[in-house]
Design a protein around this motif. Structure first.
Motif, PDB file in Angstrom:
ATOM      1  N   THR A 185       0.824  -1.207   0.000  1.00 18.21           N
ATOM      2  CA  THR A 185       0.000   0.000   0.000  1.00 18.21           C
ATOM      3  C   THR A 185       0.856   1.254   0.000  1.00 18.21           C
ATOM      4  OG1 THR A 185      -0.001   0.086   2.406  1.00 18.21           O
ATOM      5  CG2 THR A 185      -1.740  -1.196   1.350  1.00 18.21           C
ATOM      6  N   GLY A 186       2.108   1.142   0.379  1.00 18.77           N
ATOM      7  CA  GLY A 186       2.979   2.311   0.457  1.00 18.77           C
ATOM      8  C   GLY A 186       2.944   3.005   1.810  1.00 18.77           C
ATOM      9  N   ARG A 187       2.113   2.463   2.730  1.00 20.08           N
ATOM     10  CA  ARG A 187       1.949   3.144   4.006  1.00 20.08           C
ATOM     11  C   ARG A 187       3.219   3.092   4.855  1.00 20.08           C
ATOM     12  NH1 ARG A 187      -2.351   0.395   5.827  1.00 20.08           N
ATOM     13  NH2 ARG A 187      -1.155  -0.510   7.509  1.00 20.08           N
ATOM     14  N   THR A 188       3.858   1.930   4.900  1.00 14.91           N
ATOM     15  CA  THR A 188       5.075   1.815   5.709  1.00 14.91           C
ATOM     16  C   THR A 188       6.152   2.768   5.200  1.00 14.91           C
ATOM     17  OG1 THR A 188       4.537  -0.517   5.957  1.00 14.91           O
ATOM     18  CG2 THR A 188       6.707   0.171   6.705  1.00 14.91           C
ATOM     19  N   LEU A 189       6.264   2.845   3.890  1.00 13.74           N
ATOM     20  CA  LEU A 189       7.235   3.779   3.312  1.00 13.74           C
ATOM     21  C   LEU A 189       6.943   5.194   3.803  1.00 13.74           C
ATOM     22  CD1 LEU A 189       7.744   2.926  -0.481  1.00 13.74           C
ATOM     23  CD2 LEU A 189       9.192   2.330   1.462  1.00 13.74           C
ATOM     24  N   GLU A 190       5.676   5.553   3.662  1.00 10.08           N
ATOM     25  CA  GLU A 190       5.271   6.909   3.997  1.00 10.08           C
ATOM     26  C   GLU A 190       5.544   7.223   5.466  1.00 10.08           C
ATOM     27  OE1 GLU A 190       1.139   9.343   3.680  1.00 10.08           O
ATOM     28  OE2 GLU A 190       1.499   7.714   2.235  1.00 10.08           O
ATOM     29  N   GLU A 191       5.187   6.273   6.328  1.00 14.22           N
ATOM     30  CA  GLU A 191       5.373   6.511   7.765  1.00 14.22           C
ATOM     31  C   GLU A 191       6.844   6.634   8.138  1.00 14.22           C
ATOM     32  OE1 GLU A 191       3.232   3.484   9.839  1.00 14.22           O
ATOM     33  OE2 GLU A 191       1.281   4.293   9.223  1.00 14.22           O
ATOM     34  N   ASN A 192       7.714   6.116   7.294  1.00 19.46           N
ATOM     35  CA  ASN A 192       9.142   6.239   7.574  1.00 19.46           C
ATOM     36  C   ASN A 192       9.803   7.310   6.710  1.00 19.46           C
ATOM     37  OD1 ASN A 192      10.053   4.063   9.632  1.00 19.46           O
ATOM     38  ND2 ASN A 192       8.573   3.027   8.305  1.00 19.46           N
ATOM     39  N   GLY A 193       8.994   8.169   6.160  1.00 13.41           N
ATOM     40  CA  GLY A 193       9.523   9.318   5.428  1.00 13.41           C
ATOM     41  C   GLY A 193      10.127   8.977   4.079  1.00 13.41           C
ATOM     42  N   LEU A 194       9.676   7.852   3.482  1.00 19.87           N
ATOM     43  CA  LEU A 194      10.244   7.438   2.199  1.00 19.87           C
ATOM     44  C   LEU A 194       9.227   7.607   1.081  1.00 19.87           C
ATOM     45  CD1 LEU A 194      12.016   4.108   3.249  1.00 19.87           C
ATOM     46  CD2 LEU A 194      12.994   6.392   3.146  1.00 19.87           C
ATOM     47  N   THR A 195       9.754   7.698  -0.124  1.00 21.49           N
ATOM     48  CA  THR A 195       8.869   7.761  -1.272  1.00 21.49           C
ATOM     49  C   THR A 195       9.463   6.913  -2.395  1.00 21.49           C
ATOM     50  OG1 THR A 195       7.730   9.241  -2.794  1.00 21.49           O
ATOM     51  CG2 THR A 195       9.953   9.871  -2.189  1.00 21.49           C
ATOM     52  N   PRO A 196       8.611   6.148  -3.105  1.00 19.50           N
ATOM     53  CA  PRO A 196       9.138   5.322  -4.190  1.00 19.50           C
ATOM     54  C   PRO A 196       9.601   6.181  -5.362  1.00 19.50           C
ATOM     55  CG  PRO A 196       6.764   4.989  -3.944  1.00 19.50           C
ATOM     56  CD  PRO A 196       7.163   5.981  -2.908  1.00 19.50           C
ATOM     57  N   VAL A 197      10.746   5.853  -5.926  1.00 13.60           N
ATOM     58  CA  VAL A 197      11.224   6.637  -7.060  1.00 13.60           C
ATOM     59  C   VAL A 197      11.319   5.818  -8.338  1.00 13.60           C
ATOM     60  CG1 VAL A 197      12.460   8.433  -5.831  1.00 13.60           C
ATOM     61  CG2 VAL A 197      13.600   6.266  -6.232  1.00 13.60           C
ATOM     62  N   GLU A 198      11.336   4.502  -8.205  1.00 10.28           N
ATOM     63  CA  GLU A 198      11.519   3.680  -9.395  1.00 10.28           C
ATOM     64  C   GLU A 198      10.896   2.310  -9.164  1.00 10.28           C
ATOM     65  OE1 GLU A 198      15.389   3.679 -12.339  1.00 10.28           O
ATOM     66  OE2 GLU A 198      15.660   3.464 -10.211  1.00 10.28           O
ATOM     67  N   ASP A 199      10.192   1.788 -10.164  1.00 11.72           N
ATOM     68  CA  ASP A 199       9.678   0.427 -10.081  1.00 11.72           C
ATOM     69  C   ASP A 199      10.750  -0.547 -10.528  1.00 11.72           C
ATOM     70  OD1 ASP A 199       7.151   0.278  -9.012  1.00 11.72           O
ATOM     71  OD2 ASP A 199       6.196   0.991 -10.848  1.00 11.72           O
ATOM     72  N   VAL A 200      10.897  -1.613  -9.778  1.00 17.35           N
ATOM     73  CA  VAL A 200      11.849  -2.653 -10.181  1.00 17.35           C
ATOM     74  C   VAL A 200      11.096  -3.829 -10.801  1.00 17.35           C
ATOM     75  CG1 VAL A 200      13.637  -4.238  -9.383  1.00 17.35           C
ATOM     76  CG2 VAL A 200      13.465  -1.961  -8.382  1.00 17.35           C
ATOM     77  N   ALA A 201      10.039  -4.264 -10.140  1.00 13.93           N
ATOM     78  CA  ALA A 201       9.258  -5.376 -10.668  1.00 13.93           C
ATOM     79  C   ALA A 201       7.933  -5.460  -9.925  1.00 13.93           C
ATOM     80  CB  ALA A 201      10.022  -6.695 -10.518  1.00 13.93           C
ATOM     81  N   ALA A 202       6.951  -6.049 -10.586  1.00 10.43           N
ATOM     82  CA  ALA A 202       5.685  -6.327  -9.925  1.00 10.43           C
ATOM     83  C   ALA A 202       5.726  -7.761  -9.436  1.00 10.43           C
ATOM     84  CB  ALA A 202       4.531  -6.137 -10.901  1.00 10.43           C
ATOM     85  N   SER A 203       5.007  -8.014  -8.369  1.00 12.35           N
ATOM     86  CA  SER A 203       5.049  -9.359  -7.799  1.00 12.35           C
ATOM     87  C   SER A 203       3.663  -9.828  -7.411  1.00 12.35           C
ATOM     88  CB  SER A 203       5.960  -9.367  -6.568  1.00 12.35           C
ATOM     89  OG  SER A 203       5.970 -10.651  -5.969  1.00 12.35           O
ATOM     90  N   SER A 204       3.499 -11.146  -7.410  1.00 14.11           N
ATOM     91  CA  SER A 204       2.302 -11.770  -6.866  1.00 14.11           C
ATOM     92  C   SER A 204       2.675 -13.202  -6.529  1.00 14.11           C
ATOM     93  CB  SER A 204       1.157 -11.726  -7.889  1.00 14.11           C
ATOM     94  OG  SER A 204       1.551 -12.387  -9.061  1.00 14.11           O
ATOM     95  N   ALA A 205       1.776 -13.900  -5.857  1.00  7.76           N
ATOM     96  CA  ALA A 205       2.071 -15.272  -5.451  1.00  7.76           C
ATOM     97  C   ALA A 205       2.057 -16.199  -6.667  1.00  7.76           C
ATOM     98  CB  ALA A 205       1.056 -15.742  -4.419  1.00  7.76           C
ATOM     99  N   ARG A 206       3.002 -17.108  -6.705  1.00 10.75           N
ATOM    100  CA  ARG A 206       3.094 -18.061  -7.817  1.00 10.75           C
ATOM    101  C   ARG A 206       3.136 -19.484  -7.285  1.00 10.75           C
ATOM    102  NH1 ARG A 206       4.653 -14.839 -12.358  1.00 10.75           N
ATOM    103  NH2 ARG A 206       3.929 -12.797 -11.672  1.00 10.75           N
ATOM    104  N   LEU A 207       2.514 -20.378  -8.056  1.00  8.79           N
ATOM    105  CA  LEU A 207       2.753 -21.798  -7.810  1.00  8.79           C
ATOM    106  C   LEU A 207       4.047 -22.141  -8.528  1.00  8.79           C
ATOM    107  CD1 LEU A 207       1.725 -24.618  -6.816  1.00  8.79           C
ATOM    108  CD2 LEU A 207       0.946 -24.951  -9.169  1.00  8.79           C
TER     109      LEU A 207
END
Lengths: 245, 371
Positions: free
Chosen positions: A157-179
């Motif tokens: 959600t980005g909440r932990t980043l925000e609460e620690n004063g961080l902001t995303p600057v670049e996407d590295v990869a998208a993830s989801s659960a895989r079999l």
């Protein structure tokens, strides 16, 4: 017992249990601290999330459930035939909100992460030299304390980043659960693996249809299965050792 | 005084085999080599090192131990046998009529972290079939691989067979950049239909080809898969040709009684820079990774000045040993107990020991202190 399935008691456990129950596969009840549990015709191994691909790659487990983030990090040679449609998150580069580092003006970037391989590959591909500081957790505090210029970590959600004063600057990869499936098991135990794959696929499709009808549950990572669980109590999922982003 | 660490530690990547372990490996090697000989392959013992250029290739180069020779040339410890055999076939054996059948058994060295039953020093046993009819040669080497596994007593093994020409054929007209092609190949290899779809969408591959490439992640199973593939890929002449080639080989294996041992896997697309046709991997239940594999590489020999179609495969001795140990299928290989020969007079005892040896007895020669 036919197949062995490696799972982690991390953030994917609830979604995994919900999926198994939805398709009528037995799933371990609250088994306490036992790490090898048989339920129905499956044997389950509960291991650290970063270790799931290793157990599967070596064939100790025939199948496993792992996030794409973890697969990118371990680089394990396994099949990943099914996106399970939960555990969505992104791997991002994040820095302090007020900081203003730019790749152009920084000779070496120090990056704190639990994903050293992902981070190294990302910066290598960008032609940036990076010093990777490997941490086991609480990565978000590293930039604020001066341990690193930025972090590479998963965010939901980005909440932990925000609460620690961080902001995303670049996407590295998208993830989801895989079999994921061991290569040898996939071929040498084709029928059993195929049946499990088919069952889980139908569960994913079914959930996909439900989600379309009832709003967007699918982007939420850890769906608490209680409501969707037809029977039995869920094995108390331990709090994820992967940070909620 | 403490013994220096370097005189105790074993460097990562190398192994030492003692006694029964070594005997077991020798036994496996003998059985495999006997099968190779039985199909009229000739042994070749190539050098341990050669010019680094011989092994040049995107897959092997980064894993090669290279060093500078006294004359300034760059040399490399052999990371595989195939390049060396190709060099000999194109050079010294230039005038020999085809097909040329060669086999080898020995160590190769690869700079990779020890993992999955694989060290930096690994013992490979394999063969190369150079020249000759494509389908016949492909079927022959698969039958040989099958016989090796049978002779070793391996159980529930399967040869997963694919053809890289299906993948490359479907994408022949797509004009993908090499990077995208590699990402796509890697996703097909992982049977990740979603990931494959993403790459295809991003690269704007034509819908018909995109649909077909996506199907590669699921087209695996028994021989019927090939009929399905033939129908699905009819629009692409090169992909259809590859499927037909595979059908001919798999059909022959079926006719020869190996139908149950073959699993078709059209998502098997490793090593596109090297393989040009049929590819296969040998898997068995009980070991998580393949024990061997190979395929057709029709463009390698050209590098050495003698364009020849070729197909080959190899088994990893370490992995075979591990598999047979797990399956408990290797016959006991402990040595026969030795007969003690001893006596008060050294000369008499030695004469007696020589006599027992001449009779073929295993002796343990004792002189006093030894039991």
């Amino acid at each position: 017992v036919s197949l062995t399935v490696a799972l982690s008691k991390g953030k994917l456990l609830a979604g995994t249990e919900a999926l198994f129950r939805r398709v009528g596969l037995a799933f371990p009840e609250g088994e306490g601290r036992r790490l090898v549990v048989t339920a129905g015709s499956l044997r389950f191994l509960f291991v650290k999330d970063m270790d799931v691909p290793t157990y599967v790659e070596y064939g100790v487990a025939d199948c496993g459930i792992a996030g794409r983030d973890v697969l990118l990090e371990t680089g394990s040679d396994v099949y990943e035939p099914l996106d399970l449609g939960f555990g969505h998150c992104r791997l991002v580069v994040a820095r302090r909100r007020e900081a203003s580092f730019a790749y152009e003006s920084t000779s070496t970037i120090r990056v704190a992460t639990k994903y050293p391989r992902v981070a190294s590959n990302h910066f290598l591909a960008r032609g940036v030299s990076a010093e990777v500081v490997r941490l086991a957790g609480s990565v978000e505090i590293a930039p604020g304390l001066g341990l690193a210029d930025c972090i590479v970590d998963v965010v939901e959600t980005g909440r932990t980043l925000e609460e620690n004063g961080l902001t995303p600057v670049e996407d590295v990869a998208a993830s989801s659960a895989r079999l994921i499936v061991n290569r040898a098991s996939f071929h040498a135990r084709r029928e059993e693996v195929g049946a499990l794959l088919q069952a889980l696929r139908s569960g994913v499709q079914q959930e996909g249809r439900n989600t379309q009808n009832s709003g967007s549950l699918s982007r939420r990572g850890a769906i608490r299965p209680n409501a969707a669980t037809p029977s039995g109590s869920p094995p108390a999922p331990t709090r994820s050792d992967v940070s909620e982003g | 005084v403490k013994t220096p660490d370097r005189l105790v530690h074993v460097p990562p990547g190398v192994q030492c085999f003692v006694g029964n372990e070594a005997r077991r490996r020798r036994l496996i090697e003998e059985r495999v080599v006997a099968v190779f000989e039985g199909w009229d392959y000739e042994e070749i013992i190539p050098p341990l090192y050669d010019y680094a250029e011989v092994f040049a290739g995107p897959a092997l180069s980064p894993k090669t131990y290279s060093f500078v020779g006294r004359d300034g040339s760059v040399l490399a410890l052999r990371p595989d046998f195939t390049s060396l055999l190709a060099k000999v076939a194109a050079g010294r054996l230039r005038d020999r009529p085809t097909p040329i059948r060669l086999y080898y058994s020995g160590e190769v060295l690869r700079y990779e972290p020890p993992k999955a039953g694989r060290q930096s020093e690994l013992h490979q046993m394999g063969l190369e079939h150079l020249g000759g009819g494509r389908s016949a040669a492909d079927a022959e080497v698969l039958a040989i691989a099958a016989e090796c596994l049978d002779r070793l007593g391996a159980r529930s093994w399967v040869l997963a067979v694919g053809h890289v020409g299906v993948f490359t054929g479907l994408l022949a007209e797509a004009g993908l950049a090499p990077d995208d092609l590699e990402t796509l190949r890697e996703r097909v290899e992982g049977k990740d239909a979603g990931g494959v779809g993403e790459v295809l969408d991003r690269c704007g591959v034509a819908p018909e080809a995109a649909r077909a490439v996506r199907r590669l992640t699921e087209l695996q199973g028994d021989v019927g898969v090939l009929d399905e593939a033939a129908r699905a890929f009819a629009f692409s002449p090169p992909a259809s040709a590859a499927v037909r080639e595979l059908q001919a080989v798999v059909g022959a294996l079926q006719a020869a009684g190996l139908g149950d041992r073959v699993a078709v896997d059209l998502g098997e697309v490793r090593g596109l820079d090297y393989y040009t046709g049929l590819v296969f991997r040998a898997y068995a239940s009980g070991l998580g990774f393949e024990v061997g594999g190979g395929g057709r590489y029709d463009s390698l020999l050209e590098r050495f000045g003698r364009p020849l179609p070729a197909v080959g495969f190899m088994f990893g001795l370490d992995r075979l040993a591990l598999l047979l140990e797990r399956q408990g299928t290797l016959p006991a290989s402990a040595a026969a107990p030795a007969e003690a020969v001893t006596g008060p007079l050294l000369g008499d005892a030695l004469r007696q020991a020589r006599a027992r040896r001449a009779a073929g007895t295993r002796v343990r020669f004792g002189n006093g202190g030894e039991r």
